[in-house]
Scaffold this motif. Structure first.
Motif, PDB file in Angstrom:
ATOM      1  N   ALA A  47      50.023 -24.026 -16.028  1.00 38.67           N
ATOM      2  CA  ALA A  47      49.401 -24.686 -14.881  1.00 38.67           C
ATOM      3  C   ALA A  47      47.902 -24.412 -14.857  1.00 38.67           C
ATOM      4  N   GLY A 110      36.767 -33.691 -14.936  1.00 37.52           N
ATOM      5  CA  GLY A 110      38.096 -33.165 -14.643  1.00 37.52           C
ATOM      6  C   GLY A 110      38.525 -33.627 -13.270  1.00 37.52           C
ATOM      7  N   ALA A 111      39.676 -33.131 -12.839  1.00 37.96           N
ATOM      8  CA  ALA A 111      40.194 -33.500 -11.517  1.00 37.96           C
ATOM      9  C   ALA A 111      39.155 -33.181 -10.438  1.00 37.96           C
ATOM     10  N   THR A 112      38.530 -32.019 -10.566  1.00 43.12           N
ATOM     11  CA  THR A 112      37.550 -31.593  -9.565  1.00 43.12           C
ATOM     12  C   THR A 112      36.422 -32.609  -9.427  1.00 43.12           C
ATOM     13  N   HIS A 140      45.031 -27.567  -3.706  1.00 45.11           N
ATOM     14  CA  HIS A 140      44.126 -26.765  -4.542  1.00 45.11           C
ATOM     15  C   HIS A 140      42.749 -26.820  -3.873  1.00 45.11           C
ATOM     16  N   SER A 142      40.092 -27.566  -4.973  1.00 44.15           N
ATOM     17  CA  SER A 142      39.401 -28.793  -5.416  1.00 44.15           C
ATOM     18  C   SER A 142      39.669 -29.984  -4.513  1.00 44.15           C
ATOM     19  N   VAL A 188      48.016 -33.609  -2.938  1.00 46.97           N
ATOM     20  CA  VAL A 188      48.380 -33.145  -4.263  1.00 46.97           C
ATOM     21  C   VAL A 188      49.731 -33.769  -4.630  1.00 46.97           C
ATOM     22  N   VAL A 190      51.720 -32.812  -7.413  1.00 47.56           N
ATOM     23  CA  VAL A 190      52.568 -31.646  -7.681  1.00 47.56           C
ATOM     24  C   VAL A 190      51.727 -30.398  -7.418  1.00 47.56           C
ATOM     25  N   ASN A 192      50.217 -26.800  -7.678  1.00 52.52           N
ATOM     26  CA  ASN A 192      50.064 -25.806  -8.748  1.00 52.52           C
ATOM     27  C   ASN A 192      50.547 -24.423  -8.317  1.00 52.52           C
ATOM     28  N   ASP A 217      45.919 -36.073  -6.156  1.00 60.33           N
ATOM     29  CA  ASP A 217      45.473 -35.090  -7.136  1.00 60.33           C
ATOM     30  C   ASP A 217      46.639 -34.866  -8.098  1.00 60.33           C
ATOM     31  N   ALA A 219      46.622 -33.371 -11.076  1.00 61.00           N
ATOM     32  CA  ALA A 219      46.338 -32.378 -12.121  1.00 61.00           C
ATOM     33  C   ALA A 219      47.603 -31.714 -12.664  1.00 61.00           C
ATOM     34  N   GLN A 220      48.601 -31.494 -11.799  1.00 63.06           N
ATOM     35  CA  GLN A 220      49.835 -30.831 -12.254  1.00 63.06           C
ATOM     36  C   GLN A 220      50.976 -31.826 -12.481  1.00 63.06           C
ATOM     37  N   SER A 240      43.054 -33.789 -15.048  1.00 64.43           N
ATOM     38  CA  SER A 240      42.192 -33.115 -16.018  1.00 64.43           C
ATOM     39  C   SER A 240      42.815 -33.160 -17.405  1.00 64.43           C
ATOM     40  N   HIS A 242      42.514 -31.026 -19.866  1.00 63.69           N
ATOM     41  CA  HIS A 242      42.952 -29.747 -20.444  1.00 63.69           C
ATOM     42  C   HIS A 242      44.334 -29.321 -19.983  1.00 63.69           C
ATOM     43  N   LYS A 243      44.864 -29.954 -18.938  1.00 61.85           N
ATOM     44  CA  LYS A 243      46.220 -29.617 -18.498  1.00 61.85           C
ATOM     45  C   LYS A 243      47.267 -30.560 -19.088  1.00 61.85           C
TER      46      LYS A 243
END
Ligand code: PLP
Length: 423
Positions: A47, A110-112, A140, A142, A188, A190, A192, A217, A219-220, A240, A242-243
Motif C-alpha cells: 500500500a 501522482g494521486a496527490t 488519506h 492527500s 477514497v 479503497v 489505505n 481517490d 490510489a489503493q 499514482s 508507483h502503486k
C-alpha cells in the motif's frame, strides 16, 4: 423520515485462484528474490508502494537507451518516437480506466498532485464562501489537506462523513450531509489504512441527485480491482503509478471533458499554450492545457508497460486471488492472542491493519524487519482515522497478487516472536 441506505458493496468473490500461478508471477519481480537480514524478503508494504516487474524496468532502460528525446516539440525521428510512446501510454490509461476519450487523461506526478489540481483549478473557480465540501473520515491526508486549504482560502466548510467501528462509511449520515450547500464530494475508493472498499457507485449517485460532482481517490483501488470510470460515473479519478507496478513521480488525473474544458490551467509554462504574447496567452486544448512543462516521459512510458502487464494477468483474476489471500491472512492474524484488527469492513481489499496489546506499532515493525518481513508502522497518512479508532498508530501488512499464503504464515510467526520478545 430519512431514507435508509442498503449497502451494495462491490465485493469480489474469494477466489480459489484457479489458473493463477503465483510462483510464476513472482519470477517477474527481481526485487522479491532478495534476502533481508539473512531471511527471505517478505514484502507486505504494497500500500506504500508496489514492486516493479522486469518488463517495467526494461521499458525504462530501453526508453533512455534508445528513445530518449523531448515530446511534442521536435520534428526529428527520436522526438516523434518519444511522442508516439508517450501518447500510446495515454491511450493505454484510457482503456485501463475505460475513459471515454484520451483528452480526459491528464499526466500528473501522482494521486496527490491530481487532487491538488482539482482543488486549485476547479475549486478556486467554483467554491464560494459558505459552500460545503464533503470527504470521509478515512481519507488519506492527500484527500484532506488540499480541501482544507481551499476551504480556508474561500471561507468554505469541510464536512466529514463518519464511519462505524468496522471502518464503513455511514450512508445515512452522508445523505444528511448532502444539502444545497454541498458543492463537491471527494472520497477514497479503497482506504489505505483500513482496506475498506467504499460503496462509491452508490455514493456518486447520491451526490449526483443533488448535482454535486465527485472525485475518487483511487490510489489503493486500481492495482486491486477493475475500475471503470464511466460505469462509476465519477467526475474525477486519481491514482499514482508507483502503486500499480509503475515508476514513482507519475500519476493520472481522469476528469470528464465537460469539467476539464471549463477549468482554468493549474500551472503555466511550455506545452500548455497555443500562443503567447505579453498581452495574452491562448491555452492549449485538452489534455495539454493541464500538462505544463516537459513531462515525466520515462515515467509515462513505464506506467504504460505496468498497465499492460497488469491487464495481461487481468484485474478480475488479481482481485479474486487477493480476496483469497486476505481471507487467509485475516485467519492467521485473528488466531494471535491480543491482536486487534483495525478495519473489518464487509467489503475489503488486501490491507491488514492491526495493533497488539502493550506493544507499540513501531516496535512490531522493527521486530518483523529482523525476520525479513516488511510492513508499515505508523498513522499511514490518515491521522483522523487513527483517532477514530483510538490508536496512535497501527502495524499494517498490505498485499499484492505476488504475495503468498506462505508469506502470511511468516508474518504470523514474526508477530508471535514480537509478542514473545516484549512480554
Ligand atoms: C498513497 C495514497 C495517496 C497519495 O499518493 P501519492 O503517490 O503519495 O501521491 C493518496 N490516497 C491514498 C488512499 C493513498 O494510498
Amino acid at each position: 423520515m430519512r431514507a435508509t441506505h442498503e449497502l451494495t458493496l462491490p465485493v469480489p468473490t474469494p477466489g480459489t485462484n484457479v489458473a493463477f500461478d503465483v510462483d510464476r508471477v513472482r519470477k517477474d519481480f527481481p526485487l522479491l528474490r532478495q534476502q533481508v537480514h539473512g531471511k527471505p524478503l517478505v514484502y507486505l508494504d504494497n500500500a506504500a508502494t508496489s514492486q516493479k516487474p522486469q518488463v517495467v524496468i526494461d521499458t525504462l532502460t530501453r526508453y533512455y537507451a534508445e528513445e530518449n528525446s523531448n515530446v511534442h516539440r521536435g520534428v526529428h525521428f527520436l522526438s516523434e518516437r518519444a511522442t508516439e510512446a508517450h501518447e500510446a501510454a495515454r491511450a493505454n490509461v484510457r482503456r485501463f480506466l475505460n475513459a471515454a476519450d484520451t483528452r480526459e487523461v491528464i499526466f500528473v506526478r501522482g494521486a496527490t498532485e491530481g487532487i491538488n489540481l482539482v482543488a486549485q483549478s476547479y475549486g478556486r473557480t467554483h467554491i464560494k464562501p459558505g459552500d460545503e465540501i464533503i470527504i470521509s473520515w478515512m481519507e488519506h491526508h492527500s484527500n484532506i489537506v488540499p480541501w482544507q486549504m481551499l476551504c480556508e482560502d474561500k471561507g468554505a466548510v469541510l464536512r466529514v462523513i463518519p464511519i462505524n467501528d468496522d471502518g464503513e462509511v455511514l450512508l445515512d449520515e452522508y445523505e444528511r450531509l448532502l444539502t444545497p450547500r454541498t458543492k463537491f464530494v471527494a472520497l477514497v475508493h479503497v482506504s489505505n489504512a483500513l482496506g475498506t472498499i467504499n460503496p462509491v457507485k452508490q455514493m456518486i449517485e447520491m451526490a449526483h441527485r443533488q448535482r454535486v460532482p465527485v472525485l475518487l481517490d483511487g490510489a489503493q483501488a486500481v492495482a486491486h480491482l477493475p475500475v471503470d470510470v464511466q460505469e462509476l460515473d465519477c467526475d474525477f479519478y486519481v491514482f499514482s503509478g508507483h502503486k500499480v507496478l509503475g515508476p514513482t513521480g507519475i500519476g493520472i488525473l481522469y476528469g470528464k471533458a465537460d469539467f476539464l474544458e471549463r477549468m482554468p490551467p493549474y500551472q503555466g509554462g511550455g506545452d500548455m499554450i497555443l500562443s503567447v504574447t505579453f498581452e495574452k496567452t491562448r491555452y492549449n486544448t485538452l489534455p495539454y492545457k493541464f500538462e505544463a512543462g516537459t513531462p515525466h516521459i520515462a515515467g509515462v512510458v513505464g506506467l504504460g508497460a505496468a498497465i499492460d502487464y497488469l491487464q495481461g494477468i487481468g484485474l478480475d483474476r488479481i482481485a479474486a486471488y487477493e480476496q483469497g489471500l486476505l481471507a487467509y491472512g485475516t485467519d492467521v492474524l485473528s488466531a494471535i492472542p491480543g491482536l486487534r484488527l483495525i478495519g473489518t469492513a464487509r467489503g475489503k481489499a488486501g490491507v491488514l491493519s492491526f495493533v497488539l496489546e502493550g506493544i507499540h506499532a513501531h516496535d512490531i515493525g522493527t521486530v518483523l524487519d529482523q525476520q525479513g518481513v516488511a510492513i508499515r508502522a505508523g498513522h499511514h497518512c490518515a491521522m483522523p482515522v487513527m483517532q477514530r479508532f483510538g490508536v496512535p498508530a497501527t502495524a499494517r501488512a498490505s498485499l499484492a497478487f505476488y504475495n503468498t499464503r506462505g508469506e502470511l504464515d511468516a508474518l504470523g510467526r514474526a508477530i508471535r516472536k514480537a509478542i514473545e520478545l516484549f512480554s
